[in-house]
Design an enzyme around this catalytic site. Structure first.
Site, PDB file in Angstrom:
ATOM      1  N   ASP A  21     -74.820 -49.206   8.474  1.00  0.00           N
ATOM      2  CA  ASP A  21     -75.661 -50.007   7.583  1.00  0.00           C
ATOM      3  C   ASP A  21     -76.345 -49.123   6.536  1.00  0.00           C
ATOM      4  OD1 ASP A  21     -76.799 -52.314   6.620  1.00  0.00           O
ATOM      5  OD2 ASP A  21     -78.479 -52.280   8.014  1.00  0.00           O
ATOM      6  N   ARG A  34     -73.167 -51.350  -5.652  1.00  0.00           N
ATOM      7  CA  ARG A  34     -73.056 -51.358  -4.198  1.00  0.00           C
ATOM      8  C   ARG A  34     -71.738 -50.748  -3.726  1.00  0.00           C
ATOM      9  NH1 ARG A  34     -76.415 -54.499  -1.156  1.00  0.00           N
ATOM     10  NH2 ARG A  34     -74.739 -54.832   0.353  1.00  0.00           N
ATOM     11  N   HIS A  38     -70.297 -47.969  -0.651  1.00  0.00           N
ATOM     12  CA  HIS A  38     -69.191 -48.137   0.289  1.00  0.00           C
ATOM     13  C   HIS A  38     -68.185 -46.991   0.141  1.00  0.00           C
ATOM     14  CE1 HIS A  38     -70.834 -51.969   1.335  1.00  0.00           C
ATOM     15  NE2 HIS A  38     -70.556 -52.522   0.162  1.00  0.00           N
ATOM     16  N   ASN A  69     -70.377 -61.105   6.169  1.00  0.00           N
ATOM     17  CA  ASN A  69     -70.159 -60.370   4.920  1.00  0.00           C
ATOM     18  C   ASN A  69     -69.312 -61.144   3.917  1.00  0.00           C
ATOM     19  OD1 ASN A  69     -69.962 -57.112   6.555  1.00  0.00           O
ATOM     20  ND2 ASN A  69     -71.718 -58.153   5.630  1.00  0.00           N
ATOM     21  N   SER A 197     -77.342 -57.629  14.770  1.00  0.00           N
ATOM     22  CA  SER A 197     -76.563 -58.302  13.726  1.00  0.00           C
ATOM     23  C   SER A 197     -75.265 -58.939  14.214  1.00  0.00           C
ATOM     24  CB  SER A 197     -76.267 -57.327  12.580  1.00  0.00           C
ATOM     25  OG  SER A 197     -77.462 -56.913  11.956  1.00  0.00           O
TER      26      SER A 197
END
EC number: 2.5.1.-
Length: 248
Positions: A21, A34, A38, A69, A197
């Site tokens: 995370d 973002r 990754h 997601n 999660s």
């Protein structure tokens, strides 16, 4: 930070699970998109996989993409899928070199065809690996896992293949996507979030949780050793008392 020499080689968890995370927040801190986070996380994955295999972990499960997601912006999901294909293709040689077998759990048929092809090929190529099993949780959620297990079990009960009165915890575990894989002894979560999660809900019943504020792209082998050292300093009682463990 811990070093490998501090780790007790006689007390290595058989199965370690990781919630990776913080990629988006890491990218934001760097002023990037973002997807940059990754992309930058690949090194963290590589170091974690290699250090786990080297130190004797037998199963390493990485929460790579949850069913939730899919609700992210379409362009981010598409970029993630493209990155997944590229990474699997790029890292297969490393898995073979390190004798690591690849498996996957989750709703794999929901992934793009290109991802499914690359994944299936990598799983086939690495199937003889016996140093460690790397499990990718893709389009996975714990509730989905329990639901599909219940559906399969109900069908077998209806067909007379299973007696309802004979259903045990072991029976249920056998219908989960992790059937044949021991439950994790250690769960590592980065980014400081205090939750699991929707990950491995059944399997984490007695798992030790290790939460670090570090964002996943900054995670390195020394941080993996930190987690192992913290695990080794805990007493796993499974409902018993310390005194009972001492006697046994």
């Amino acid at each position: 930070m811990a070093s490998r020499s501090e780790i007790n080689s006689q007390n290595i968890p058989v199965h370690v699970a990781v919630i990776m995370d913080g990629n988006g927040r890491w990218a934001k801190q760097k002023g990037g998109l973002r997807i940059f986070g990754h992309q930058s996380a690949i090194k963290a994955v590589r170091e974690t996989v290699e250090s786990a295999a080297e130190i004797g972990v037998q199963y390493l499960t990485l929460y790579a993409f949850s069913t939730e997601n899919w609700a992210r912006p379409a362009h981010e999901v598409m970029a993630l899928m493209q990155l997944l294909v590229h990474t699997i293709r790029q890292e297969t040689a490393t898995l073979l070199k390190n004798n690591i077998r690849l498996q996957a759990i989750g709703q794999i048929d929901s992934l793009p065809d290109s991802c499914q092809r690359e994944l299936a090929e990598a799983i086939e190529l690495t199937k003889a690996g016996n140093q460690m099993t790397l499990v990718l949780a893709l389009s996975y959620s714990g509730r989905w896992d329990l639901t599909q297990a219940a559906q399969k079990l109900a069908a077998d009960v209806a067909a007379g293949r299973v007696e309802a009165s004979g259903i045990t915890e072991q029976t249920i575990a056998g219908y989960l996507s992790t059937s044949g894989i021991p439950d994790p002894e250690l769960l590592i979560r980065t980014s400081g979030e205090q939750r699991i999660s929707n990950f491995l809900l059944w399997q984490l019943a007695y798992t030790e949780l290790y939460i670090t504020d570090l964002l996943w792209p900054d995670f390195r082998r020394e941080h993996f050793y930190d987690a192992l050292l913290a695990y080794q300093q805990r007493e796993r009682r499974f409902g018993k008392t310390s005194e009972q463990l001492t006697v046994s």
